[in-house]
Design an enzyme around this catalytic site. Structure first.
Site, PDB file in Angstrom:
ATOM      1  N   SER A 105      10.635 -40.831  -1.015  1.00  0.00           N
ATOM      2  CA  SER A 105       9.335 -40.250  -0.696  1.00  0.00           C
ATOM      3  C   SER A 105       9.409 -38.720  -0.728  1.00  0.00           C
ATOM      4  O   SER A 105       9.801 -38.133  -1.735  1.00  0.00           O
ATOM      5  CB  SER A 105       8.871 -40.777   0.667  1.00  0.00           C
ATOM      6  OG  SER A 105       7.560 -40.382   0.936  1.00  0.00           O
ATOM      7  N   HIS A 107       6.932 -42.518  -4.772  1.00  0.00           N
ATOM      8  CA  HIS A 107       5.740 -43.373  -4.624  1.00  0.00           C
ATOM      9  C   HIS A 107       4.518 -42.491  -4.397  1.00  0.00           C
ATOM     10  O   HIS A 107       4.598 -41.255  -4.320  1.00  0.00           O
ATOM     11  CB  HIS A 107       5.930 -44.361  -3.466  1.00  0.00           C
ATOM     12  CG  HIS A 107       5.945 -43.712  -2.108  1.00  0.00           C
ATOM     13  ND1 HIS A 107       5.546 -44.350  -0.962  1.00  0.00           N
ATOM     14  CD2 HIS A 107       6.301 -42.456  -1.725  1.00  0.00           C
ATOM     15  CE1 HIS A 107       5.665 -43.536   0.077  1.00  0.00           C
ATOM     16  NE2 HIS A 107       6.132 -42.380  -0.366  1.00  0.00           N
TER      17      HIS A 107
END
Length: 400
Positions: free
Chosen positions: A75, A98
């Protein structure tokens, strides 16, 4: 000596808080005072905005910055990892990217604003990944949208990192090693590197004895791999051995070990295809001419005399003879293989019932048995008669 900064998650802190915040990183970079910096990352992520701020701080730092992905850069942490001039990833680590997320609430207008904000944030994050990897926007956004987990090999192939940290001692006579492994497939190179993981600091280019031993080992390893991928093509001048497909530039050999390059000549395959070989490499591959292809065997047996008196050119007749010769080579090879199999089968059939039974090794041990493990390797039961007198005595005892 490099100044080291560790961005490791704790029970309470992640990217954007505590010792993983952009404010803390700024104080650390000020303390580094222009020296080379190593940033070690092991984090599940956190604030995208703090990650972008840390990325900017690392990019603007005057000294050299190397980021290390030690276990996980997921992330927001993956954005921080991109901030190094060189990104090094442990071969055991993972990298994950993501779509940005936000906890929200409110009416439709407020939710729509959050959606628009998230789309803008994703564009900025995608641009960071694009700048590092060199990939186009469509590819990067598809990776983001599908929540992509990457191993070190995958991240290296996609351009997200520059190097994989493998914890292997560097071999100083690397020129010799590369000479043997540079042409091998990647999977074989990895196997060879593991085999050659020699932790010997005395290994250098002046150690002739050690180099000779290394060369011998490499020869054996490469010959082993060659045998594994050995393919055969039967021609009018014998069998050619090769690793890949028959095509221009492919290397062909005369022996199964693939150590003796094929001599320069023109070879005709059983299917009529011609190979122009020079110094062990195929220069050109000429497809078979349908008009000159060998006919069915039934027709070959009763060729009319008029066929040999046809208006075909001598070169066509020569080509046909080569094709027939190649086909005979192929048939002889099959006959030899079949003959060997029949001989082996015949030898098996000649064995007596007792000899066959004695070849069977029992691996079953009843529960609680004290049977010796030696019985696994006994060629015959210990009570089997060994002499003719003993055998005849056993036969008489059974008959009576």
């Amino acid at each position: 000596m490099s100044y080291k900064i560790y961005l490791y998650d704790t029970e309470t802190d992640c990217i954007g808080s505590g010792n993983l915040s952009s404010a803390y990183i700024q104080t650390q970079l000020e303390a580094a005072d222009g020296d080379d910096v190593e940033v070690h990352i092991s984090s599940v992520g956190g604030s995208a905005f703090d990650a972008i701020a840390i990325y900017d701080l690392l990019k603007k730092y005057p000294g050299n910055v190397t980021t290390y992905i030690d276990a996980l850069a997921a992330s927001a942490a993956s954005v921080v990892a991109m901030g190094g001039r060189q990104v090094i990833m442990s071969k055991y680590a993972l990298l994950m990217i993501h779509k940005p997320m936000v906890g929200t609430g409110g009416n439709a207008d407020e939710l729509l604003k959050d959606v628009q904000m998230l789309n803008v944030v994703q564009e900025r994050l995608a641009q960071i990944y694009m700048d590092k990897s060199g990939l186009d926007g469509t590819t990067v956004n598809s990776l983001i949208n599908s929540v992509t987990w990457m191993t070190a090999d995958q991240a290296l192939d996609l351009g997200f990192i520059d190097q994989i940290e493998d914890y292997q001692t560097e071999i100083t006579n690397s020129a010799l090693i590369k000479n043997y492994t540079s042409t091998a497939p990647a999977v074989y190179q990895r196997c060879i590197n593991k085999i050659l993981n020699i932790k010997n600091n005395s290994m250098n280019t002046e150690n002739k004895e050690l180099i000779e031993k290394t060369t011998s080992v490499l020869d054996k390893i490469m010959n082993f791999f060659k045998k594994v991928v050995n393919k055969q093509t039967i021609t009018d001048k014998g069998t050619l051995h090769h690793a890949g497909q028959i095509e221009e530039g492919a290397e062909v050999y005369l022996d199964e070990d693939m150590t003796t390059p094929a001599i320069s000549d023109t070879y005709t395959c059983a299917d009529g295809k011609q190979l122009d070989v020079k110094q062990g490499k195929i220069q050109t591959v000429t497809p078979a001419d349908p008009e000159n292809a060998p006919e069915a065997e039934d027709e070959d047996d009763d060729l009319p005399e008029s066929k040999f008196k046809s208006a075909k050119k001598p070169a066509d007749v020569q080509n046909r003879m080569q094709q027939l010769k190649a086909r005979l080579h192929a048939q002889n090879a099959l006959l030899t293989e079949a003959r060997t199999a029949l001989e082996e089968a015949n030898n098996r059939l000649q064995k007596t019932r007792t000899e066959v039974k004695n070849e069977i090794k029992s691996t079953f041990i009843p529960e609680g048995s004290k049977r010796s493990n030696k019985t696994y390797t006994e060629p015959a039961p210990f009570f089997a008669p060994q002499t003719e007198i003993a055998k005849n005595a056993v036969k008489k005892a059974i008959a009576s």
